[in-house]
Motif scaffolding. Sequence first.
Motif, short mmCIF file in Angstrom:
data_model
loop_
_atom_site.label_atom_id
_atom_site.label_comp_id
_atom_site.label_asym_id
_atom_site.label_seq_id
_atom_site.Cartn_x
_atom_site.Cartn_y
_atom_site.Cartn_z
N GLY A 358 32.07 45.61 17.29
CA GLY A 358 33.47 45.57 17.69
C GLY A 358 33.84 46.69 18.64
N ASP A 359 32.85 47.31 19.25
CA ASP A 359 33.12 48.48 20.11
C ASP A 359 33.98 48.11 21.32
N ARG A 360 33.93 46.87 21.75
CA ARG A 360 34.66 46.47 22.95
C ARG A 360 36.02 45.84 22.62
N ILE A 361 36.37 45.85 21.36
CA ILE A 361 37.62 45.21 20.93
C ILE A 361 38.70 46.27 20.70
N LYS A 362 39.81 46.09 21.35
CA LYS A 362 40.90 47.06 21.24
C LYS A 362 42.00 46.58 20.29
#
Length: 479
Positions: A358-362
């Motif tokens: 989920g590193d790219r989910i804001k």
Amino acid sequence: MLEVPLNHARPGGRKIQIAVSRVLHTDPDYKGIIVGNPGGPGGSGLGMARLGAAIPNGVGAKYDWYGFDPRGVGSSTPSLSCDPDYAGAGYDRPDYVPTKRWTKRWWLRVTKKYARDCSRADAKALLPFMRTTDVAADLDALRAAVGAKKLNYYAFSYGTYLGQVYATRYPKRVGRFVWDGVLNAKNAFYQANLDQNIQFDKNINTYFRWLADHDDTFALGTDWRAIRRGYYRLLDRLDRAPAADGKLGPDELSDVMLSAGYYVYDWVAIGEAYAKLAKTGDGADIIAMYAGPGDDNGFAVYNAVQCTDAKWPGWKRTQADAWRIHRKHPFLTWGNTWFNAPCLNWPAASRKAVRVSGDRIKTPILLIAETNDAATVYSGALATRRAFPSSYLIEGVGGTTHSGSLSGIACTDDTIAAYLDTGKLPKRKPGNNRSDQKCDPVPAPEPTDAAARSFGPATNDRMPADLRSLLSNAQRTQR
């Protein structure tokens, strides 16, 4: 019906149909679409379009709610079925625990035959394309067909894993996601089953303690350890002489008792039926609770997904793990082993598991888990919280119920409603190995409550009883 490619890597090739249901918004403060998934894998999700009515404060009316039968399931076509007369789900099975050599041979033979029957099924072309990545691509096709830029999603149990895969593959399309009963993607699915074996054994001890605390109702004694010993003696007795006209053996009893490890909703009804069996030998009420073989579709799809989503070990390791865990945690271990044994010979190849991130989910993601959930163990919720830095975890402290949101616990349900209304969550707590918000769990029922004496959810449940049953059936697949 939504038309999608059988193989999304070849969009011009053969097409299949995904069955979709919808309930439109009625509030002018429109928030967009939201898709529900009940879990499984193998659970029909058409009823999930009705979930909006269970969201507090009328927030659900601000969405268009969609349900769907995943590929191979229910009303989607083709629908997968391998053997409607599968002996491993019938009434004439031998004991799950293979203490006799012939018992082990029987289970290995019938589970291998089931896998072979799947290779001959009318829908066998589906088998190489039943991974969660395929279902995630279908989910995105549904989003695109509706014309939504982002997907909102409310999922339970296995559906939380589907959500993790979707979010990893399509991070820019993640809207408001609620995951209840959170599966640890790193453990999908063999290790997840081993984790279940341990926690379900602990949960049945919790149930035996509850029965002992209510000896005035069930008359099984005040020593929970004695109740536990009596349970295993009863399994041995049923193995020698089945009750209920030969239909109730040890497997059927353990399958019914398993419900008490999943949810608290049926504790009273199960307790009364079990006490009647234990004290009089009358197993009619227990066998009435047993679902029986049921529709093979759910079990077929369960295997089709789990057997191919990640690498599955061979019999040598499977047997060693089962006996190792059974010695200390015997309640579910061998039943769970045989339930998943078709994967030992599955006709479609298993592949490397998806590494979720989920590193790219804001956008915020809401996670919900009870501390002692056995179907998706709590450590999985913590692992998912670490993998998705924008997530926020509600813990039902001390609870044993699986996927119990919208059960009338205001602390949990009101947070869900506020999040779906505004898209915002409270500030996440520092650290990785903790929850962000502690709430009461779904409470154990009181035996004096007349409503609790019937088989089904509690009266304070926000969900209609048939929708809660849909969820529990999807999450238990065929037991």
